[in-house]
Structures are given as C-alpha cells and as structure tokens.
Design an enzyme around this catalytic site. Structure first.
Site, PDB file in Angstrom:
ATOM      1  N   GLU A 166       0.744  -1.258  -0.100  1.00 43.14           N
ATOM      2  CA  GLU A 166      -0.047  -0.581  -0.151  1.00 43.14           C
ATOM      3  C   GLU A 166       0.576   1.402  -0.019  1.00 43.14           C
ATOM      4  OE1 GLU A 166      -2.946   0.895   2.553  1.00 43.14           O
ATOM      5  OE2 GLU A 166      -3.399  -1.577   2.282  1.00 43.14           O
ATOM      6  N   GLU A 355      -5.376  -8.846   1.093  1.00 44.56           N
ATOM      7  CA  GLU A 355      -6.285  -7.861   2.712  1.00 44.56           C
ATOM      8  C   GLU A 355      -8.250  -7.765   2.606  1.00 44.56           C
ATOM      9  OE1 GLU A 355      -4.205  -5.065   4.523  1.00 44.56           O
ATOM     10  OE2 GLU A 355      -1.982  -5.668   4.348  1.00 44.56           O
TER      11      GLU A 355
HETATM   12  C1  GCO Z   1      -3.412  -1.595   5.816  1.00 48.69           C
HETATM   13  C2  GCO Z   1      -1.744  -2.231   6.444  1.00 48.69           C
HETATM   14  C3  GCO Z   1      -2.365  -3.011   7.396  1.00 48.69           C
HETATM   15  C4  GCO Z   1      -3.475  -2.571   8.145  1.00 48.69           C
HETATM   16  C5  GCO Z   1      -4.844  -3.319   7.683  1.00 48.69           C
HETATM   17  C6  GCO Z   1      -6.280  -2.717   8.546  1.00 48.69           C
HETATM   18  O1  GCO Z   1      -3.528  -1.767   5.007  1.00 48.69           O
HETATM   19  O2  GCO Z   1      -3.153   0.123   6.164  1.00 48.69           O
HETATM   20  O3  GCO Z   1      -1.909  -2.887   5.033  1.00 48.69           O
HETATM   21  O4  GCO Z   1      -1.052  -3.177   8.350  1.00 48.69           O
HETATM   22  O5  GCO Z   1      -3.842  -2.806   9.399  1.00 48.69           O
HETATM   23  O6  GCO Z   1      -5.193  -2.785   6.635  1.00 48.69           O
HETATM   24  O7  GCO Z   1      -5.930  -1.287   8.311  1.00 48.69           O
END
Ligand code: GCO
Length: 452
Positions: A166, A355
């Site tokens: 990200e 994710e």
């Molecule tokens: C993100 C990160 C994760 C976060 C998850 C929850 O996407 O911000 O990859 O580290 O912890 O998304 O917010």
C-alpha cells in the site's frame, strides 16, 4: 456457496506485517525503524501504545504457524523488517535477522504452509529516514541493496513475493498528513516519496525476476470504493480528485498509464522529481496485483483539505449504523466493486485479495471469543468475491487481514482484526469463532460443505 465454487487452485491465506506482530524491536542486532521512533513520540499512538512486544511473533512464530496449520490455513503472508536485515538500512548485514526469517520460512514449509513475502510494509530504517528516507532518490540504491540480500537469503524457498504494501498509505499518511511514521507533512515530502516509491516497486520486482524468473512477483495496493455525497458537480469533481490520489496514483503508472497528473493540479509538480528515462522504470508486468479493500467511502467537496479539496464523510454523519471498530462502514459489495474496477483496467494482471477483514470489540467470555460479526463480514465479502469471479474477474486468492490481533499503527492495540485473540498482557492466544469458521471453511472436507 461453498469453497469448491472458487476452484481448487484458489489461494486462501492470512496476512500480517512485521512491525505489527514481531516485537523484539531491539533484539539480536535489529536496528530502529521509523515506527520504533515514531511510536515513542508523545501523542502519536492512541494511549501511548507501542510495538516493542506486539504479539511477540519473534519468539512465538513456531506456535503461531502451528496454529495456522491447525486451522487448515495453506498460505501465510508476512513481511520482512528491513532493520533486522540491515540495522542501519545499508552496509553491515545482520545474520541474526536473516536467520530469524529463515526459521519462519522453514517452519512454514515444515507445516506445509506456503510463505508469501512482503519486502516493505512501512518500517523504513530510521538511519535512512535521517538521510531523507523516501524523499531522497538515493533510496533506489538503498532499497536495491536490501532486496538483493533478501533474494539471496530467501529466494531458494520463497515462490511468492510482494515488493510493497500500500504505497499510497505509507507515503500519504507518513509524508503528507504526518499521521504515520515518519510524521512528515506537506507536498514537498509527499511528491518525491511518491515517485521514489514507484521506482523502487519496479526496481525490486525486476531484481527478483532477474534472479528467480519463475518466482511470482506482485505488489499490493489499497483501494477505497468512493461515492459522491450527492451528484452536485462540486462533489463529483471532489470525488475525481480523491480517486486520483487514493486509488490511481500508484496503480496506473505500474500498469503503464503514467501518473494521473491531469486529475489533481498539485500532481503536476511530480515532474520536478522525474528524471529523463524514469518513465521507462515506473511500469512493470507483475505476475499478480494485490488488492486490499475493506469498505466504501463517501466523498464531498471541502475547502479544509488543500490540493484535493475533498474529504471523506464519516459513516455516522451519513446515518450509517453498521460499522466496524475502525468506524468503517460494513458494505460487502465494496469488494465486488473494487474487483470490477481493477478488472476494468486493460492488461490488469491476475488479482489476489491480499487483505480484507474487520475490527470489532471482541470480548473473552469463559475463554471463548464469539465474534459472529467478523464471521459474517468475512462470509459476506467472500461471497462478493465469488460474485466478481463468476462474472469473469480474474481473482485468484483471498487473504484475511489478519491472523492474530496486533498493533494497528496509530490506533495501537484497540482495533482487533485477528481471527485469533491475543491477550497482550499474557500473550495468550484464543481462536475466535471467526478463526474456527475459517478453519472449517478451509478444511479438506469443506469442499462440499455449505457456508455456515
Ligand atoms: C493497511 C495495512 C495493514 C492494516 C490493515 C488494517 O492496509 O493499512 O496493510 O497493516 O493493519 O489494513 O487497517
């Protein structure tokens, strides 16, 4: 719906990140990252939480990976802490750090679990930040030195790689808003960091493919499904600007489309950092693209947000009651809409949901955590993934964020996203109802069982 609707080759897993789970922040030669330093600054992390111990994965990785095995989880995404490999970011290599990740990889393989490795999940060495971090173009060489060491050390057993996690999140929150490490804010930091992170994403991928042509290399992007608060022109135009920054800024150059410079006037200043020839090094034919999406956002015009002149309308101000503990609207079609948007890009590689998950206020009662809301969130979102897949979207995997409750950046330990509950006082793990459901969903005989 049942699991065989996805086909036997569909990848199911869990995602984590080094800084959020490992702890051992200064053990066995590890150097300080920008998050180690930022977390100690007063007022930066809710309730002064820090990740010096986190889930103690550094010491408990065997227990946690065995637990993944018990829950039939076949793929495990984790990230490498740059400061365990190169404590000062460059120069002297820390063999203890390499040894740790070799132990993690070997434990995965021993348990029949496939490791998926993220090279950069936000924890830049502080020593490099002291030299400008992502705003210093030298980071291309620093990052190359780090990636080469990881390829040499782990490439013989790691088949699946993600170069970055990200970029818009760590560049936006860390170098524009100042809400994440290293806490810098303003366009003069944001723009060079955007371009250098994009160049590094491509350079990292090229290095892996040069050394291991058969490795499968991807990189991950957050995506927020955006809707305007009304169809008034000023809100539609605000949405276009927000979309350019939140969703297009890093994805489109990678796809060969260049930066969305025309969508936001301030992006024209990116040209100051783009050297002749760079345009040939901001696109790459990745083997897969990681899509990370959780919710829908509503956008309105706002004079309070310079350059973008847009802001997000909080769900409760929209009368939305059904939200997670992060105050994110629970709107399962958002993952379907994000998949369709990604698929709409010409030459989009295969997509993996790297994710998706939800934080809720979990309670331990009689050594159990009944988290029916999280189970329903996962089921409803998986159902929407299938809907997109059946409409022809080339989606090939789904990773739950996350395995154990962990350090949620500036929110500290309050938001619990895990399939497994962690008591941060005792480090005791309790598999939540959602973790038990995911285990049943993934069990061999679930190929014919219905979604419970
Ligand atoms: C993100 C990160 C994760 C976060 C998850 C929850 O996407 O911000 O990859 O580290 O912890 O998304 O917010």
């Amino acid at each position: 719906m049942n699991r065989d609707s996805f086909g036997k080759d569909f990848v199911w897993g869990v995602s984590t990140a080094a800084y959020q789970i490992e702890g051992a922040y200064d053990v066995d030669g590890k150097g300080l990252s920008i998050w180690d330093v930022f977390s100690k600054k007063k007022g930066k992390i809710r309730n002064g939480h820090h990740a010096e111990l986190a889930c103690d994965f550094y010491n408990r990785y065997e227990e946690d990976i065995r637990l993944m095995k018990q829950l039939n989880i076949p793929h495990f995404r984790f990230s490498i802490a740059w400061t365990r490999i190169l404590p000062k970011g460059v120069g002297e290599v820390n063999q203890e750090g390499i040894n740790f990740y070799n132990r993690v990889i070997d434990q995965c393989l021993q348990q029949g679990i496939t490791p998926w490795l993220t090279l950069y999940h936000w924890d830049l060495p502080q020593a490099l930040e002291d030299k400008g971090g992502w705003t210093n173009r030298s980071i291309l060489d620093w990052f190359e030195e780090y990636v080469r060491i990881c390829i040499d050390a782990f490439g013989d057993r790691v088949q699946y790689w993600m170069v970055m996690n990200e970029p818009v999140a760590f560049v936006g929150a860390g170098y524009f808003f100042g809400k994440h490490a290293p806490g810098r804010w303003g366009l003069r930091y944001f723009l060079p960091a955007v371009h250098h992170a994009t160049l590094c994403m491509v350079r990292g991928a090229k290095l892996i493919k040069e050394r291991y042509p058969r490795a499968l290399v991807g990189t991950t992007f957050s995506h927020s499904v955006l809707e305007p608060i009304s169809l008034k022109t000023r809100h539609i135009n605000a949405l276009r600007r927000a979309d350019a920054i939140m969703n297009r800024l890093f994805l489109e150059p990678i796809l060969g489309m260049g930066y969305p410079i025309d969508a936001v006037k301030a992006l024209k200043n990116l040209k100051k950092y783009i050297l002749p020839g760079d345009e040939d090094h901001i696109s790459f034919d990745f083997d897969f693209i990681g899509l990370q999406t959780y919710t829908r956002e509503v956008v309105q015009f706002s004079m309070l947000m310079p350059y973008v002149w847009a802001n997000i309308v909080e769900p409760r101000r929209r009368g939305v009651k059904h939200t997670t503990a992060m105050d994110w609207e629970i709107y399962p079609p958002s993952i379907y809409e994000a998949l369709k948007r990604f698929q709409s890009y010409p030459n989009m590689p295969p997509i993996i949901i790297t994710e998706n998950g939800a934080a809720f206020k979990d309670e331990v009662v009689n050594d159990q955590v009944v988290d029916a809301e999280r189970t329903k969130y996962l089921q409803d979102h998986i159902e929407q993934v299938l809907r997109a897949k059946e409409e022809g979207v080339d989606v090939r995997g789904y990773f739950v964020w996350t395995f154990t409750d962990n350090f949620e950046w500036a929110e500290g330990y309050h938001p619990r996203f895990g399939l497994v509950h962690v008591d941060f006082e005792t480090q005791k793990r309790i598999v939540k109802g959602s973790g038990k459901w995911y285990g049943e969903w993934l069990s061999r005989d679930s190929l014919s069982s219905q979604m419970v």
